[in-house]
Every structure is written in C-alpha cells, then in structure tokens.
Scaffold this motif. Structure first.
Motif, PDB file in Angstrom:
ATOM      1  N   VAL A 263     -24.988  32.037  41.235  1.00  0.00           N
ATOM      2  CA  VAL A 263     -23.776  31.035  41.479  1.00  0.00           C
ATOM      3  C   VAL A 263     -22.409  31.712  40.953  1.00  0.00           C
ATOM      4  O   VAL A 263     -21.421  31.701  41.690  1.00  0.00           O
ATOM      5  N   GLU A 264     -22.617  32.437  39.624  1.00  0.00           N
ATOM      6  CA  GLU A 264     -21.278  32.963  39.234  1.00  0.00           C
ATOM      7  C   GLU A 264     -20.815  34.010  40.031  1.00  0.00           C
ATOM      8  O   GLU A 264     -19.481  34.173  40.502  1.00  0.00           O
ATOM      9  N   ARG A 265     -21.688  34.923  40.837  1.00  0.00           N
ATOM     10  CA  ARG A 265     -21.108  36.075  41.447  1.00  0.00           C
ATOM     11  C   ARG A 265     -20.227  35.524  42.835  1.00  0.00           C
ATOM     12  O   ARG A 265     -19.211  36.001  42.728  1.00  0.00           O
ATOM     13  N   PRO A 266     -21.014  34.790  43.532  1.00  0.00           N
ATOM     14  CA  PRO A 266     -20.057  34.436  44.861  1.00  0.00           C
ATOM     15  C   PRO A 266     -18.753  33.667  44.254  1.00  0.00           C
ATOM     16  O   PRO A 266     -17.857  33.688  45.063  1.00  0.00           O
ATOM     17  N   LEU A 267     -18.930  32.896  43.285  1.00  0.00           N
ATOM     18  CA  LEU A 267     -17.720  32.164  42.765  1.00  0.00           C
ATOM     19  C   LEU A 267     -16.724  33.092  42.004  1.00  0.00           C
ATOM     20  O   LEU A 267     -15.730  32.493  41.695  1.00  0.00           O
ATOM     21  N   SER A 268     -17.077  34.428  41.757  1.00  0.00           N
ATOM     22  CA  SER A 268     -16.631  35.167  40.802  1.00  0.00           C
ATOM     23  C   SER A 268     -15.916  34.406  39.454  1.00  0.00           C
ATOM     24  O   SER A 268     -14.837  34.547  39.041  1.00  0.00           O
TER      25      SER A 268
ATOM     26  N   ALA B 132     -16.979  27.252  50.772  1.00  0.00           N
ATOM     27  CA  ALA B 132     -18.471  27.092  50.576  1.00  0.00           C
ATOM     28  C   ALA B 132     -18.738  25.703  49.755  1.00  0.00           C
ATOM     29  O   ALA B 132     -17.567  25.562  48.860  1.00  0.00           O
ATOM     30  N   LYS B 133     -19.592  25.201  49.721  1.00  0.00           N
ATOM     31  CA  LYS B 133     -20.060  24.044  48.803  1.00  0.00           C
ATOM     32  C   LYS B 133     -19.683  24.226  47.526  1.00  0.00           C
ATOM     33  O   LYS B 133     -19.173  23.473  46.768  1.00  0.00           O
ATOM     34  N   ILE B 134     -20.215  25.478  46.902  1.00  0.00           N
ATOM     35  CA  ILE B 134     -19.963  25.909  45.515  1.00  0.00           C
ATOM     36  C   ILE B 134     -18.519  26.050  45.014  1.00  0.00           C
ATOM     37  O   ILE B 134     -18.179  25.717  43.974  1.00  0.00           O
ATOM     38  N   GLU B 135     -17.703  26.560  46.070  1.00  0.00           N
ATOM     39  CA  GLU B 135     -16.204  26.884  45.909  1.00  0.00           C
ATOM     40  C   GLU B 135     -15.646  25.395  46.044  1.00  0.00           C
ATOM     41  O   GLU B 135     -14.617  24.975  44.885  1.00  0.00           O
ATOM     42  N   MET B 136     -16.066  24.634  46.688  1.00  0.00           N
ATOM     43  CA  MET B 136     -15.524  23.131  46.506  1.00  0.00           C
ATOM     44  C   MET B 136     -15.838  22.399  45.307  1.00  0.00           C
ATOM     45  O   MET B 136     -14.899  21.557  44.726  1.00  0.00           O
ATOM     46  N   ALA B 137     -17.142  22.634  44.782  1.00  0.00           N
ATOM     47  CA  ALA B 137     -17.705  21.931  43.665  1.00  0.00           C
ATOM     48  C   ALA B 137     -16.697  22.503  42.502  1.00  0.00           C
ATOM     49  O   ALA B 137     -16.348  21.840  41.431  1.00  0.00           O
ATOM     50  N   ALA B 138     -16.540  23.827  42.621  1.00  0.00           N
ATOM     51  CA  ALA B 138     -15.596  24.543  41.358  1.00  0.00           C
ATOM     52  C   ALA B 138     -14.305  23.739  41.442  1.00  0.00           C
ATOM     53  O   ALA B 138     -13.607  23.514  40.354  1.00  0.00           O
TER      54      ALA B 138
END
Lengths: 505, 505
Positions: A263-268, B132-138
């Motif tokens: 998850v860290e990688r795609p989120l940078s 992406a969902k993880i980007e929205m979560a961030a």
C-alpha cells in the motif's frame, strides 16, 4: 466473529490477483447478498463448514455468473489460498466485525499515542489479512510524518520483528548492511560481503528483489549464483564461508512489512518512521547484531537535505539502541548513480571489475564499497579505530575478496547459464558540447526499468559519462540495452523525452 | 498523461461492481503487462484509440482468460461505463501519472494547511474517478479530526458544492433542515415540511436514501408517494405547494460527497470537518438559503458529549456564515429512538398519526417536529421571535399540515400500491420486571436492518416501551417485522443476543 448463522454458499476460486488484499465476490442476485444488506466494500467473513479458520475479505459485487454465480462465494487468489480448501466447499458469509485493532488506528487518527500492545495487535491483524487496503492506508497515513513519536517507531519495530520468523546464527557478532535505496547502480553489497567475510566476520546478507528500482541485490547476484536458498542451506553456507548473498523471501521475516509496502508503494508514502521500523524489523528478524545503514543524500535521492538525513540518522540510532542492534549510520554522496551499469548483468560486470582489480573498474563503486566495508570491519573489537579502510583495501587488492566471492558463488550454486546483455541497444548522445552538471537518479532508474530491468537480466543502461565529464556534441552519454522490441521502444522514447542528463555549455 | 505509446488491447466489460473505484484487469500473460513492468495496484491509464477521453484505474492481475484474456484490457462496471465505448474497442494501457492533486494530499499528510485551490483540484480529480480508494482513504485520514483548520473546512465545502449541479428556486428564502443522523425513527422531516410549507415558506426537501440506517426520509416517503422526480417536476411541485419530500439523487448535487462516503463508511471515518463540509455542500448545491441543523446528543448517538456537540455547532456556524447560508443549530435529546416505528412502513404510520392528531400518536415525535418547525418558521422575518412554536402547533392541530401533506403526496404522485407490514413477526419480551433505563440506538437500527429495512418497506421494529416505562417479566418490549425467513431469523437471533434494552430491577 459473525453474529448470526448464514446460508451456505459454495467456495469458488476467482483467478484475480488483488495483491495483498482479500477480495470476495458475490453475485448481485445471490440471496445472501440481498438478505444481508451487504454493500460493495463491506467487510465480510467467510467461514467454511466444519471448524476451519475463517477469512475476512472486502466485498465486490458481480453481475456475471461466469465469474461468480448466485449460490457461490468467489475468493481472489490470496484469500482462496489462505483458506486452502477445494472449490465447492460449503461456506457461510456474514458481516465481519472490523478487526479489534482498528480501534487503535482510529485513536491514532485522532492524534493519540499508541502503546506497544496496540502495535502488536495491529501487526497481528494485518499479517492475518484482516485489514482491507483502505484500512492499511488509514493506518499508514495516521502514522506518517507528523504522526509518530520516536517511542512509537520503536514499538512498531518490535511488533513487526515479532510478526514472523527470527533467524539465529549462533554467533556473537553478526554484521549486516542496508542502504535506504534510490541510487541506481549502487551494488555495494556484492563487494562489502566478500571483503567482510574474507576478514572472518559473519555477514549473512539477505536482500529483497527490486520493487521499484531496476535491480535489487538479489536480482543481480542471481546472474552469478542461486539466491533462493532454504534456511538450512543458508546456515551451512554461512557456517563455511562467513557470508552469503541470498534472497530474503524464503524466510518469513517481518512479513507485515511486505503487506504494508503493497500500500505504501502505490501511495508513495515513505515516512521516516515507517522506513526505520521496516528496515530494523527485517534486520532484527534476520538475526543481525551490528548494522551499517547507508543514507545516500542528493537532489534526486530519497533524502534530499542534510537536515533530513540527520533526522533519519537519529531515528535509526534511537530505535537501534533500544532493540539491541549496534548501529552505525553513514550519510553518503547520492547526487548521481554509482558505478556505470544499471540493471543486473551490467551491475554484475561492474562488481566483477572491482573484485578483479580491473584497471577499467568504476572507481566510485570501489571507493564506496571500501568506505562501507571499513565501517563494518571496525565493528570487530580487534580492529583498531581508523584501520578498517586499510584492512578492506588490502583484502580487495590482494584478491582475497575475489576468492571469497567465488567461494560464496560456488557454495550457493554457480550459475551454469551465462546471461548476455540485451540484444537491442542504442546510445543516447549529447545534444550539444558541454560539461555534465547532473544525472537524475530517478530518471535513469525509470529508463532502465522501461528497458526491461530487472525482469530481463541483460536489460538496462550503461553510463559512459558521469558528473564532471566533458562531452562533444553527439558524443554518447550512455547506452540502452533491451531484449524486447516494445521495451526497447519505450525506453528509447523516454530517453528522448528526457535523457536524465543536464549539460552546461 | 502517459509517457509512451503502447500496444493496442481490446476493451472488455468485466461485470464486477468495485464501488466507486475504477479497476482494470490484465491477464498475467499479456505482453503489455509483462513489458510494462506493471504491478498489481499500479495505477494505469486506459486510452481508447482516436481522441476519446481516457480513464485511470487500479490494476488487478488476472489468471483466467474467461475474465480477461491476454490481448484484452478488462474494466470494472464503473470504469467501462465512464468510457462509454463498445467492447472490442482498441485501447492503449500505460503507466498513469498520479493525479496532480495528490501532491496536495501529501502536503496535507505532512501536516501542512491546504488552500482553496488545493481543495478544488482534489475534488475535481475525485469526481473524475482519478483517485484510487487507498488515495481517497489517505486524503480522508489526513483531513480527519486533528487535520483540518476550520478555514480548510470552508474551502472543502466550497469545492464540494462546486463539484456538481446547483439548483436555483428563484426565491429569497429557501428553508431546509438536516439531521446529522444516528437516531432510529427520527422521521421529523415528513412533519416539518408540511407544517412549514403550509405556512407558505419554501422548503424543497431533498433527502438521501438510507446508507447505514434502517430508513431514510426518501425510503419512508416512498411508502406514500413517488420520490424519484426529475428536476423540472420538482420545480413545478415546489412552485405550487411550497414544499416537497423527494430523493436528492436525481440531481447531481456535490457528487464528490457520494464518492468519499464510499470510503468513509467502511473506514468508519466521520470527522467533524468532513461531516460539516459534506452537509453544507449538499445544501448549498440544493439551493437552500436558511438551514436548521439537528444534532442529537446521547450515549449511543453520533455525538456523545455536550462539548462535542458544541464544537460541531460552532463549526457549522463558522462555515455556514461564510458560504452565505443562514444557519440555526439545535442540539436535541438523542438518548433513545424517536417515535415507535423503525423502518419505512412503521415510521410512515407514526408520521400519519401525528398529522391526523391521533390520540395514540407518539408524543415525542410530535414534540420534536414542532420544536424543529418552530425554529424554521422563525426564519420568516414576519414571525415574531418566540412565536414559531404556537404557529407550528396551530398548523398541525388545525389539520392544515395534514392537508398540505396530502397535497404534496398528490403532487409527487400518490402511491397506488399500499405497503403492508412484514408477514413475519415476533415480540421481544422483558426477561425480568423493571424500569427501562436505556435503549441503544445503534442496536435497534442494527436489528431493524437485519429484519430487512429499508429494502423491505414493511420490515423493522415497533417499540412498545420507551425509556422510563416499567415492564413486568415477559411483557413485550418491541416487535420485529420481516418479510423473508432468513432476515427474520437474523434479526431475532440478534435481538436474543442483545435486545438493545437495559432494564433496572
């Protein structure tokens, strides 16, 4: 975990790799979907009949019976493998309670400090695949930059180290080295390990494969020798040779780290706390007692300021001291790639040139390796402070490092097959005469990856010029090597768009 | 957005609803997957041939050609619909650059304040499905509790309101009301709207359907009348009747909110900043000028302390004042459900009893509706401060509210079909004699949902006792109604495990 008894569905394997996230598929017309009031993205628990262990998964709703039919519960590859049961096994599906440790994540989001137990619980639930990706993202963001006290980094390190196996080399001094990454061509481990092992110090180096870089130490060593070795073999090799250069993935060391990285990688997201905990947990689990950490600093490196490098060093030292790792942190020059080759075969060539004292060897790679090796050698109480460098140089110049490297290669299993350079190649030339002011680490890594590295061992970039060199108009700056036409085209296009070199007239 | 030209693949519709996230599927053996060095969870950009608009998606890797074969690029339902092209259309797939606004999210994670432009850019990219969902979560976590200054809540509100359509009622005073939710049975809008409209004030109430509750106003009103009305019909109805009770989903009001909710809900993130921005943006877009906000407070309500309620009130006032909404915030008693019925048919019955001045009406629902209506009536400059309550009561007692409700029902389209109560029912009885100390809002909502509400209009819970009532051993506390056997079983099991009622001997 679920509150009520559910109708049985038939397990079905859905051949989709959702990468470190369990996903379940239910057909929109499935009675269970209707009656449960599930919503897409709901967390569901799949409980096989009998007393099997259940899995949690995030729900996707399907409208195609070819993927998952009504009456079936589809599971993505990881979730299906986690259950380890045949297709058709009856299972119930219910609302899953969120993992208990999510309460701690919510406290962290609210700005509270978590304690050791919290980090242990979170780590445990993540390793058990009870977290959805968005939940991991929430945890990582809450723990990022401003979010973690250094005591918490310590707790997280301990919790991560305890999340998997732990190696024991039965030695009082087990050395290791780690570079935080970001510099292409920086293949010092393949020099440091033979130098240090030739001295007699134990250095069982396990490395990862490249994640976002064009070559990891494991990918590169694989050009020469077997790197996927079972733990008992590794133990024998280290006992005999004092060192190894193996892939770390065969042991389950700090497995939570691999999941979080997904998850860290795609989120940078690459916060200091996560970085330090991730590295130190892996090293602790690998049984190291002494660790040299290399922090390259430069305008296109991961760490870009002296202040940032210093903060990171202090954090490494704080946590290292408390987990019983003797740590030496070195801040190195990261303003351009190290050596000439970028990509497994090309980097292997550089390493062998240095070991063979080839007059054409890349001097910067040799110097950096000696610098790092000298610091590790000085972990030895018998080595006088300041004598490490001379010792390392003697071992290298005398050919003892080369001999040790050959011994390690033979012990791990020398590669019969010789990898060739990619069959397609092209030089990238200077648009005008001038002096090279800068080489962009990220750009060079990107071009080498597009060319096919590390998957194609022979692909990559060979640098003919480095910062400070002068070039004439049309003179070659570097060559691109690739195996496949498409890759070659992508890499050449990228180099044309931006070569990564800055020339001052 | 992509840097290089890619090989063409054929578009394929993959009938998986990944809920507000674009997902792309590539076969593991697809040449493009291999050569691009994609990883699962990579963000890819799908560019149809010609000059069509591209979409961004998160990559899942497939090993089953039945789902997506090599040479195809599969798209989940939302992504496929977003492209709006037939299957088989040639398209290229490349590495997507992350949306530009993610830089702002990273600054937010690092603890910095964002400005109005940042929120506009983020909102824009989310509505375009570039996150992406993880980007929205961030983003949500970075903006939660400790993360947002009240000026930033204002920026986010403005950006969200501007993300979709905006209604204009061509009136100087357009009243609206909103409850932050969490209290089952709290169906006051269906009383407040007819009272206020009967007074002649414009109150075009658009509501959502239930997300996690057993009934929304739209679900309940649907028992009586059509609620899915096109905007021109709504306009006519409001012009004629001064009020309506419609579903808000037909207009695209602050669409970014619906997308963010898809991540907030499973993450249980409900920060004050997000809450206020979400509500006020929707109301602004709906054309309101005056807004009454109801914040129920109680031990099982969303807001559990006076201090928390007060902080939320101040934030509503701060943002409301600056976006030009005249706001009145009222903190109400939220320590138990309001009225008796929980579920669309049962709540409709309660509302009609109050409108008809039935002697058996739930007094708490009547009183709460009068209290809210009185505050809205006092938005009218011609209503003297303190006279709102008497005015509201007169309108209700005289039958004018009932007449207005009938007029609104007829205008929206009276339901021919009469919904019945669920055919299955059971009472839940007191285990011992005593006095009812507490009724858990969350538990009652959960049981009613399991019974099938709101999907089955006749399902739900009918409360026979409220806090303060005394019961004998075995006396009925409430009845559960359901339509389907499975639902009925789940709800009864849940009630048996925990009835939601606390009795003191």
């Amino acid at each position: 975990m679920t509150e009520e008894i559910k109708t049985h569905l038939q397990l079905r394997r859905v051949a989709i790799d959702t990468y470190k996230e369990n996903v379940a598929y239910l057909h929109r017309d499935c009675l269970v979907y209707r009656s449960e009031g599930f919503q897409a993205l709901s967390k569901v628990e799949i409980q096989p009949a009998g007393d099997g262990v259940s899995v949690l998964a995030t729900l996707n709703v399907v409208e195609d019976a070819e993927i998952t039919a009504p009456g079936q519960i589809g599971l993505s590859l990881q979730a299906f493998e986690q259950l380890g049961l045949p297709e058709g096994t009856p299972a119930t599906v219910g609302h899953a309670k969120p993992p208990e440790s999510l309460h701690a994540v919510h406290r962290k989001i609210a700005g509270q400090r978590l304690d050791f137990e919290d980090y242990v619980d979170i780590t445990h639930d993540i390793v058990a695949n009870r977290y959805a990706k968005i939940e991991m993202a929430a945890f990582l963001v809450a723990c990022s930059e401003t979010g973690m006290e250094r005591e918490e980094v310590l707790y997280l390190t301990r919790a991560m180290a305890a999340s998997g196996e732990r190696l024991n080399w039965h030695e009082t001094l087990v050395a290791d080295k780690h570079c935080i990454g970001g510099i292409p061509g920086n293949r010092t481990s393949m020099l440091v390990v033979p130098i240090v092992a030739a001295h007699g110090m134990v250095i069982p180096k396990t490395s990862s494969r490249a994640i976002t870089s064009p070559a990891g130490t494991a990918d590169t060593m694989e050009v020469l020798a077997e790197v996927e070795l079972p733990l008992d073999r590794l133990d024998e090799i280290v006992r005999a040779e004092r060192g190894c250069l193996a892939w770390g993935g065969t042991a389950r060391l700090a497995p939570v780290d691999d999941i979080l990285i997904s998850v860290e990688r795609p989120l940078s997201i690459d916060s200091p706390g996560q970085l330090v905990a991730s590295i130190l947990a892996k090293k602790l689990a690998a049984g190291a007692t002494h660790l040299l950490v290399d922090i390259p600093m430069g305008p296109t490196a991961k760490v870009r300021s002296q202040a940032g490098a210093m903060r990171l060093r202090k954090l490494f030292e704080f946590v290292g001291d408390r987990v019983g790792l003797q740590i030496d942190v070195i801040i190195t020059d990261g303003h351009q790639p190290i050596g000439r080759g970028i990509g497994p075969v090309l980097e292997t060539r550089d390493v062998m040139q240095v070991l063979q004292n080839d007059p054409n060897q890349p001097r910067d790679l040799r110097e950096k390796a000696l610098q790092l090796a000298s610091r590790i050698l000085e972990f030895d109480p018998d080595v006088r402070g300041g004598q490490g460098y001379v010792l390392a140089r003697d071992i290298l110049d005398s050919g003892r490092a080369m001999d040790k490297m050959n011994a390690i290669i033979d012990a791990q299993g020398r590669n019969e097959h010789t990898y060739a350079l990619g069959r397609l190649s092209r030089t990238v030339n200077a648009g005008h005469a001038g002096r090279i002011n800068a080489i962009d680490n990220e750009r060079m890594a990107h071009i080498a990856r597009l060319a096919g590295a590390p998957m194609d061992k022979g692909a990559g970039v060979d640098l003919y010029k480095k910062v400070g060199d002068s070039v004439d108009k049309g003179e070659a700056l570097y060559a691109i090597y690739a195996e496949f036409d498409a890759d070659f085209g992508f890499a050449c296009d990228a180099a044309t768009a931006d070569s990564g070199f800055t020339l001052a007239p």
